[in-house]
Structure formats: structure tokens, C-alpha cells
Design a protein around this motif. Sequence first.
Motif, PDB file in Angstrom:
ATOM      1  N   LYS A 389       0.820  -1.210   0.214  1.00 46.06           N
ATOM      2  CA  LYS A 389       0.114  -0.022  -0.184  1.00 46.06           C
ATOM      3  C   LYS A 389       1.021   1.265   0.143  1.00 46.06           C
ATOM      4  CE  LYS A 389      -4.091  -2.208   2.274  1.00 46.06           C
ATOM      5  NZ  LYS A 389      -4.781  -2.080   3.436  1.00 46.06           N
ATOM      6  N   LYS A 390       0.022   2.166  -0.376  1.00 44.77           N
ATOM      7  CA  LYS A 390       0.734   3.537  -0.129  1.00 44.77           C
ATOM      8  C   LYS A 390       0.547   4.221   1.143  1.00 44.77           C
ATOM      9  CE  LYS A 390       1.285   8.253  -2.683  1.00 44.77           C
ATOM     10  NZ  LYS A 390       0.614   9.135  -3.698  1.00 44.77           N
ATOM     11  N   VAL A 391       1.668   4.470   1.918  1.00 50.12           N
ATOM     12  CA  VAL A 391       1.646   5.221   3.475  1.00 50.12           C
ATOM     13  C   VAL A 391       2.023   6.454   3.426  1.00 50.12           C
ATOM     14  CG1 VAL A 391       2.134   4.582   5.727  1.00 50.12           C
ATOM     15  CG2 VAL A 391       1.864   2.712   4.180  1.00 50.12           C
ATOM     16  N   LEU A 392       1.473   7.595   3.789  1.00 49.94           N
ATOM     17  CA  LEU A 392       1.786   8.749   4.186  1.00 49.94           C
ATOM     18  C   LEU A 392       1.946   9.117   5.518  1.00 49.94           C
ATOM     19  CD1 LEU A 392       2.449  11.612   2.859  1.00 49.94           C
ATOM     20  CD2 LEU A 392       0.026  12.068   2.884  1.00 49.94           C
ATOM     21  N   ARG A 465      -4.570  18.780   4.817  1.00 49.32           N
ATOM     22  CA  ARG A 465      -5.990  17.896   4.244  1.00 49.32           C
ATOM     23  C   ARG A 465      -5.763  17.996   2.761  1.00 49.32           C
ATOM     24  NH1 ARG A 465     -10.785  16.028   6.502  1.00 49.32           N
ATOM     25  NH2 ARG A 465     -11.634  14.771   4.983  1.00 49.32           N
ATOM     26  N   GLU A 466      -5.468  19.157   2.208  1.00 56.02           N
ATOM     27  CA  GLU A 466      -5.548  19.130   0.776  1.00 56.02           C
ATOM     28  C   GLU A 466      -4.147  18.306   0.382  1.00 56.02           C
ATOM     29  OE1 GLU A 466      -5.105  22.516  -2.842  1.00 56.02           O
ATOM     30  OE2 GLU A 466      -4.599  23.182  -0.645  1.00 56.02           O
ATOM     31  N   TYR A 467      -3.240  18.327   1.099  1.00 55.89           N
ATOM     32  CA  TYR A 467      -2.062  17.631   0.524  1.00 55.89           C
ATOM     33  C   TYR A 467      -2.227  16.039   0.628  1.00 55.89           C
ATOM     34  CZ  TYR A 467       3.147  16.518   0.094  1.00 55.89           C
ATOM     35  OH  TYR A 467       4.213  15.800  -0.502  1.00 55.89           O
ATOM     36  N   LYS A 470      -4.366  14.962  -2.224  1.00 55.11           N
ATOM     37  CA  LYS A 470      -3.910  14.922  -3.279  1.00 55.11           C
ATOM     38  C   LYS A 470      -2.900  13.854  -3.661  1.00 55.11           C
ATOM     39  CE  LYS A 470      -0.403  17.667  -6.227  1.00 55.11           C
ATOM     40  NZ  LYS A 470       0.227  18.723  -6.187  1.00 55.11           N
ATOM     41  N   GLU A 471      -2.270  13.479  -2.317  1.00 55.61           N
ATOM     42  CA  GLU A 471      -1.365  12.220  -2.623  1.00 55.61           C
ATOM     43  C   GLU A 471      -2.177  10.923  -2.641  1.00 55.61           C
ATOM     44  OE1 GLU A 471       1.900  11.572  -2.775  1.00 55.61           O
ATOM     45  OE2 GLU A 471       2.316  13.614  -2.865  1.00 55.61           O
ATOM     46  N   LEU A 476      -2.795   6.756   6.465  1.00 54.26           N
ATOM     47  CA  LEU A 476      -1.954   8.007   7.026  1.00 54.26           C
ATOM     48  C   LEU A 476      -1.650   7.759   8.435  1.00 54.26           C
ATOM     49  CD1 LEU A 476      -1.312  10.994   6.890  1.00 54.26           C
ATOM     50  CD2 LEU A 476      -3.634  11.462   7.415  1.00 54.26           C
ATOM     51  N   ILE A 477      -0.324   7.860   8.678  1.00 57.01           N
ATOM     52  CA  ILE A 477       0.194   8.019  10.213  1.00 57.01           C
ATOM     53  C   ILE A 477       0.391   9.440  10.590  1.00 57.01           C
ATOM     54  CG2 ILE A 477       1.798   7.252  11.772  1.00 57.01           C
ATOM     55  CD1 ILE A 477       2.105   4.654  10.109  1.00 57.01           C
TER      56      ILE A 477
END
Length: 648
Positions: A389-392, A465-467, A470-471, A476-477
Motif C-alpha cells: 500500500k501507499k503510506v503517508l 488535508r489538501e496535501y 492529493k497524495e 496515513l500515520i
Amino acid sequence: MERKYPNLCKPITVGRTTFRNRMFSAPMGGTDITNDGCIGVKSTAFYELRAKGGAGAVTVSECMVHPATDGSHAYHLDESILNSLACATYTADAIRRHGCIPSLELSHSGMFAGTYMTDKSKQKSLCQWSASACTRPDGVEVKALTKEMIDEIVASYGHVAGLAKRAGFEMLMVHGGHGWLINQFLSPLFNHREDEYGGSLENRCRLAIEVLKAVREAVGPFFPIEFRMSGAEFVEDGYDLEEGVRIAQMIEPYCDILHVSAGTYQKTFGITHPSMFTDHGRNVFLAEEIKKHVSKPVATIGGLNDPAQMEEIIASGKADIVYMGRALLADPQLPNKIMANRDEDIVRCLRCFTCMAERASTSTRRCTVNPIIGRECEGDVIYPAPVKKKVLIAGGGPGGLYAAYTAARRGHQVILCEKEAELGGILKSEQALPFKYEMYRLAGTYAKLAGDAGVEIRLNTEVTREYAEKEAPDALIIAVGSTPLVPPIPGLNGDNVVIVNNYYLEKDKVGDDVVVMGGGLAGCECAIHLGMEGKKVHLVEMRDELAPDANVRHRPLMLREIDKYVTVHTGCRALKVTEEGVVCADKDGKEILVPGRSVICALGQRSRADVVAELQDAAPFVRVIGDAARVSTITNAVYWGYHAALDI
């Protein structure tokens, strides 16, 4: 390959046993002990982790040899105890199967039996025995051992030694230091006997020699026996290094390794276990001096975690073996990393005493920088995630960095964003305090590990929130930390005030007369540093005591440093800050001026709840960790970050 630290990595042979390197794991109490004194499965995993990490030997601590006179809640090894031999065998095997030599520490607490018990009420029912009759500092009466009882204890050492060899242990450490029973006979502080076990040094060494002879008879001529001793006791009426040398010379014919530690129980904790306020290796000089007067290999110990320092110790002949305890909790892989010339990847022990404080308060283990410690049975291997997965990750403090490192090792695509130009979060402020520099350095180590694992790090990037939308991450951690608490006290925004978090940036603004507002951990440690620099320091705290939430091992040593360097004002509420200092109301409501041209504000932290609220629904999986969730400790931030990454 050419090893960067060849002497540290060189094998050593003792008797007929060859150890793969000179880095040994010191005896540390395990994490679970059954009611009848068996080694629990968690403890087996606890010791095995250091064997996997490449240590030359791992010592299991402490096996009490004579329960009838030593009621400590610790390991026992006796055929009459169901499963004790089996548990010991499984533990020895868990160490040996990784190429590491398993060792067992044989011990008797003497007059300090029961002091590790969580239930202190049970101590009064124990029989306390020592070299001489006395009253313990906590009021418990102690009786002198009779000759018949001494003979029985000596025999028990031999009996347990034989069982340990049968269980698969390949070395034994006889504990003769730190104020335990054998040390109580060696030391004039405790030993006031008038028979053949007291008086002269020869008499005071008699019990140690009888024990070593009994152990030797049980294990045979080529089995390594190590004797752990305090090179000096560092207390009035105890023995000094000069006498420590003579003790070593008398003991030497009966053992194979002299393990030189320091101090005595209840009086020298910060010497036996060097704190962040002392130099690394502050006890090495004891081993160095003793080694000049003996021919057997000598081991040293005491806050060691730097490969270069340990290499120099071996190369220069100060000692033949280095022992590490806390350093191998922080990074069990330290020996493997040194053997592979990967010393830049070592996660250094902070000497914060979280590990020992947890042991004292809950009878478990925990480490600030290593979330696996005490929970080894849950698994120490990071398995790949079934779905990548993609993790931010928002925030580059210790929790965010460790979460990123863990998630990347699981194969996720990980992006870590830090709004500042430098990683580290609140750890950045520690770089100005020399005794906490390793805490600042931790962020750099975590960042390297994360980068090497494939984490993309974006500095000067705030996650809004916007960033986040967009990603479009799958997870999200939120690790955005906290901000300093600055209450609306008149004058607190003045030019003479520095927020403690910013001290590393503004230390030139701080003059020679300082008031530190806030007697929590950050305020106390900053005040100590300022005092060490020679400044006149006053510390103001509204509560009646300083840093009550600091852990039970670190706090007493910290308060000792406070006494050296700082004038303390407890029970004082700050009213306003002026150019002359801080005006406070004392316990009676009377206004007083605490003088100081410079003021440090260390009044605590506040979670960044506004950021958390903004990001709470910005991804399918959201986890809040560290100070962002609750202002707490680095320990919790790292632990929560690790498990957040495992949950993705």
C-alpha cells in the motif's frame, strides 16, 4: 573481509570453549518467571534475541542457588522443581543454536533477598541472611549465617552448576559483586565476622573460593567459570581498587575469567549502571588496573555502546572482553552490525533507564528505542505485507521515523513529510545538552535506517488535508507531535525568555543568571546543563516535587545532579516575568522574586489537536501516534509507530 574493528571481532578461547567475538551480553533479568522459579517462555525469547544479534556469549540472570536462605523471586534450577531443568535446557538451546555460548549466572542475594519483589509486603516474612547480623536500611532484620548453613550454600552452588551443565549451558558466571552474598563476605562494609570467614582478606575471600571449588568439581576442568566482582565498592567502609586487585589475585586460580564491575547494591546504582550524566566506560579503569596484576582474561562493563571505544579497550589491553547490557536492548544486532562493518546503523542506548524502571515497576521489560524488547515472543521478524500500500506519514520525529522504517520493511511505498528543514521533532532540542546528545543522534540513525529501507523523505513539507487528499494514500500515520505550552503569564513573551524547545537555537541569548520555569523532565535536565556550564541557575516549580513522572531509576540520579548545580523553588506559582527574574507566589501566597536575567520556559507540551482533527479522515486507514495522540514519552511514540506500521 577486512574488519573495521578487528580486535573486537576476534574470537577468544577459554578452556576448550571458543567465543566468536569479544562482545558479550551482560546478565539481565528476564521478563517472566513462573511461581516456582522456572524460566518462562518470554524470558527464553528475551535471551535468544541477543544470541541472534551476534553476541559472543549471552548470560542468563539470575539463578538463585539456595531458595531456603534466598527468597528472591528469581530463577531456580533444581530437580525437585517440575520443569525447571526443561526450561533451562530450552533457554540454553535457544542461545546456542545461533552460534552463541549460553552462560548462566549463579547467585545468592544474601541480606537483599526479596528486594526485587513487586509485592514488598512479602519481604517481612522472609528470612534474611548475610555474613553478619545487622538491620537492613529498610528496617528488615538480618541474621548471620552459621558455618553449617555456609557449607549447605556452597554445596548448592556445586549442585546447581552440575544441573546447568546438564541443561546445556557452556559457561557459568558466579556473581561475587554488587553487594550480593559473596560480596557481603568479601566486603568489610558487610563482613564483621570473627571466625575463619571474617577479618583478614584471606578469610573474607574464603566463601568465594569454596564456591568456585564446588562449581569446578561439578563441571570439570575445561568448563569456563567466570567470577563477577566489583573492582571497587565506592562507599565508605567498603573496599577500594587496591584491595580489589588483591581479591582478584586470590580468586584468579579458581576461575577462568575475571569479570570486573563496580559498586554495591542500594548505594551506588549510578556507578554500577552508569547514567547519562557520566562518561561511557567510566568503570573500565577498574578492569584495566586489575588486568595488570592477573594472568586470566579480564572482562569489563559499564555504559559501553561505542564500537571505537570498545575496540580501543581490547586493542590497548585494558580488557579482553567487553560486556554490554542496555546497549544490546537498544540494538540486539549491535555485534552483527560491527562484524559486518555497519556500525553507522547501530541504534545507540540512551541510558534513560526506561528498561530498568519498567523492570522495577511492572516486572517486565521495555526499551525506549526498541519496541520489541519484552515482547520478543510476539515476533522479532518483520514480515512482508500481503498487500502493498501507499503510506503517508505526517511528522519526522522518532515515532514517525520508526513507523516509516517499519512500513518500508514490510514492502509498502512510504512517504514521510516533515514541515521543518530537519528531521527529529522534539529530539532536535536535545543536541544542546551534551549528556543527551545520543537522544538527538537517534533521529539521524532512524532516518538512515528509514532511507536505506526505501522511505521517501520530504522536508519542508507540511501535510494538510489538501496535501493528503492529493497524495491519496491508503494509510496515513499522524505523528505531528506537540507544541510548547506557553501560558498567558505577563512578560513570558519578553526578549529575555527562551522556550526550552528552542534553546539549541537561542542558547547565546542565555546569560550567566538563569531562571528555569518548570520542574518537569525537560526543565530539570536543562537546568542541570546550565549549571554544568557554570551558570547560576534557579528552578521554579508549582508542584511540591520535581519531575514526579520521571522514571524511578533516572529520577534519583537526576535529582542528585540538581542538588549539585541548581537552587530549587518548589511550591511557587509564577505570576510575571521581569528583567530581574520571575515573580512568584510561594505556598503562603507571598510574592517573591526568583532572580535571573535570562528565563527558560519549560512548562510542558500540548498535542497538536487541531492538525489531528484536520487529518482525521484524510485516508481509509488513519492512526495517530506519539505526542499528537497524547503528550507522553519517546518510548510510547516509537512503540505506537511500530505497531501502526504493522497494522497496515
